[in-house]
Scaffold this active site. Sequence first.
Site, PDB file in Angstrom:
ATOM      1  N   ILE A 323       0.817  -1.108  -0.008  1.00 22.98           N
ATOM      2  CA  ILE A 323      -0.076  -0.086   0.024  1.00 22.98           C
ATOM      3  C   ILE A 323       0.819   1.091   0.015  1.00 22.98           C
ATOM      4  O   ILE A 323       0.585   2.244  -0.685  1.00 22.98           O
ATOM      5  CB  ILE A 323      -1.098  -0.084   1.283  1.00 22.98           C
ATOM      6  CG1 ILE A 323      -1.871  -1.112   1.139  1.00 22.98           C
ATOM      7  CG2 ILE A 323      -1.829   1.462   1.290  1.00 22.98           C
ATOM      8  CD1 ILE A 323      -2.799  -1.308   2.566  1.00 22.98           C
ATOM      9  N   GLN A 326       2.337   1.683  -3.407  1.00 25.48           N
ATOM     10  CA  GLN A 326       1.361   2.307  -4.363  1.00 25.48           C
ATOM     11  C   GLN A 326       1.156   3.752  -4.037  1.00 25.48           C
ATOM     12  O   GLN A 326       0.805   4.738  -4.902  1.00 25.48           O
ATOM     13  CB  GLN A 326       0.174   1.493  -4.333  1.00 25.48           C
ATOM     14  CG  GLN A 326      -1.252   2.147  -5.053  1.00 25.48           C
ATOM     15  CD  GLN A 326      -0.970   2.139  -6.574  1.00 25.48           C
ATOM     16  OE1 GLN A 326      -0.211   1.456  -6.842  1.00 25.48           O
ATOM     17  NE2 GLN A 326      -1.627   2.774  -7.114  1.00 25.48           N
ATOM     18  N   GLU A 327       1.046   4.160  -2.898  1.00 20.04           N
ATOM     19  CA  GLU A 327       0.886   5.659  -2.297  1.00 20.04           C
ATOM     20  C   GLU A 327       1.844   6.411  -2.769  1.00 20.04           C
ATOM     21  O   GLU A 327       1.841   7.479  -3.247  1.00 20.04           O
ATOM     22  CB  GLU A 327       0.532   5.750  -1.023  1.00 20.04           C
ATOM     23  CG  GLU A 327      -0.711   4.852  -0.482  1.00 20.04           C
ATOM     24  CD  GLU A 327      -2.084   5.835  -1.308  1.00 20.04           C
ATOM     25  OE1 GLU A 327      -1.875   6.858  -1.357  1.00 20.04           O
ATOM     26  OE2 GLU A 327      -3.255   5.096  -0.938  1.00 20.04           O
ATOM     27  N   SER A 328       3.230   6.474  -2.389  1.00 14.26           N
ATOM     28  CA  SER A 328       4.331   7.030  -2.448  1.00 14.26           C
ATOM     29  C   SER A 328       5.563   6.761  -2.910  1.00 14.26           C
ATOM     30  O   SER A 328       6.741   7.485  -2.972  1.00 14.26           O
ATOM     31  CB  SER A 328       4.636   7.634  -0.852  1.00 14.26           C
ATOM     32  OG  SER A 328       5.064   6.654  -0.297  1.00 14.26           O
ATOM     33  N   TYR A 453      -5.877   0.322  -8.521  1.00 12.61           N
ATOM     34  CA  TYR A 453      -5.181   0.444  -7.326  1.00 12.61           C
ATOM     35  C   TYR A 453      -5.278  -0.982  -6.686  1.00 12.61           C
ATOM     36  O   TYR A 453      -4.034  -1.357  -6.110  1.00 12.61           O
ATOM     37  CB  TYR A 453      -6.058   1.596  -6.363  1.00 12.61           C
ATOM     38  CG  TYR A 453      -5.485   1.656  -5.067  1.00 12.61           C
ATOM     39  CD1 TYR A 453      -4.593   2.805  -4.755  1.00 12.61           C
ATOM     40  CD2 TYR A 453      -6.008   0.958  -3.751  1.00 12.61           C
ATOM     41  CE1 TYR A 453      -4.165   2.933  -3.459  1.00 12.61           C
ATOM     42  CE2 TYR A 453      -5.331   1.349  -2.745  1.00 12.61           C
ATOM     43  CZ  TYR A 453      -4.565   2.421  -2.547  1.00 12.61           C
ATOM     44  OH  TYR A 453      -4.083   2.411  -1.259  1.00 12.61           O
TER      45      TYR A 453
END
Length: 509
Positions: A323, A326-328, A453
């Site tokens: 996660i 994927q976010e940063s 996502y």
Amino acid sequence: MLASACTHSWRTGRFLNRIIKSSVQTLTAAALIANLSACSRPTTLEKIEQEGALHVITRNAPTTYYEDRDGPAGFEYELAKKFSEYLGVELRLRVANDLDEAYTVLEQNYTNLAAVGLSRLAASAQSPSLRFSSEYLEIQPLVLYRNGSAKPKQLDDLIGGKLIIPAQTAQAEFLRQVKDSRLPDMDWLEAADMETSEIMRLIEEGEYEYAIVNSREYEIHKAMFPRAREAFSLMEPLQISWIFPPGEDMSLIQKADEFIKQIKDDGTLIYLQERYFGHVNQLNYVGARTYISHIKDRLPKFEPTFKQAAEKFEVDWRLLASIGYQESHWRPYATSPTGVRGLMMLTLPTAKEMNVKNRLNPEQSIFGGAGYFSRIKQRISERITEPDRTWMALAAYNVGLGHLEDARALAKAQGLDQDKWIDVKQALPLLQQKKWYVKTRYGYARGWEPVHYVQNIRRYYDVLVWMTQPSAEDGSVAQNEDAPTTGADGTTEETPAIPAPFRVTPPML
């Protein structure tokens, strides 16, 4: 003299009649005994039911069987497990060190079936007496080359280059036929002791120019070896079947065919394919190389915090790390134009809800994101089982729980299963279309975003699982095969000794 001869002939005839009559009686008795013996001998299926166990041999590979944090996993393992449940018996699994071992066990009738992900063509070439279930999966043999070198377009282009292929496969048999018929200069190495991951590593590192592997394993491994690229399809697609020992009756094969038909009809097979193969195309060449690099360079700094947060909130740390990537891309100071910030890219309201004071603090961000994901997952309907529950929680983490529930309602309205991710992900994009979102409670949403996502995170997660997979230890699932078994009469008997040792081994990456 004539009377004497007639008397002798008469006596001889009586003697011969007695012999013939006795022989007929003997043969009749033998036939009856044989018939009674055949009637009393249990079928293969009956023996399995009496023992209460289905014996299956498999191999350690991402498309067949592997040990995950939560225990056994893999497409072939799941299929065999469901078949044992269908029969109402326990699954007893053996893991072969290589295909030679699997074939030996089959031919000596030490197992009920082999679930090794091979085609009928490949297995028949090794042992024509083996038997097969109906097909349940399709694979495409692919020719690979190293990115940056000339891309071959046909088999002729491989002549003179270093080519490696797995041994005992349909690809090897196909190449032998081609060599004999039209390309006598074609040469290659058949790797008897290498899995696809090792073969692709040799292409990645430039030790070989070309390789031939099957499409399922290529798709799973290509993120880890991004320089190994697809060139062209070698031959027509191959159908995968279970393999059964020679000499046994058809009772188990017929039951297997019934089971395969059922899982095709009720959607179970599609569900398993989605679970294990439905997300493998998410990383392109650049993304895969970057991800592998970041695992080595960036992740170690944050891995302890991911593990601490995972323990606190009872989440797999590799999922949390996925996660975060994927976010940063594991950048603690990341900031988006919309105002989300930090390694887990928390919004200001989410940060306040999770008591995160500084979103740019990696530890606070990771614990905040983990807590928020855990909170969302707890709000997902309890009737949704894993792994669908996790995938839907990820979608809600991205798009919001309200929009997820709207998509589930749309899925149900279309006759789909609102509790299965494979169906809900079809409904989510409808939230972008006015004719659909006007009927929902929460209205418009960019429905494709949560689909991508979730798919991306699943792919990142898969790579991390394989790169951090623990070595199997004694007491693994493979060892229960050698435990004494209990027959229908309550007596115990030792399983026959296997000619070579078996163990669970991690894949080579």
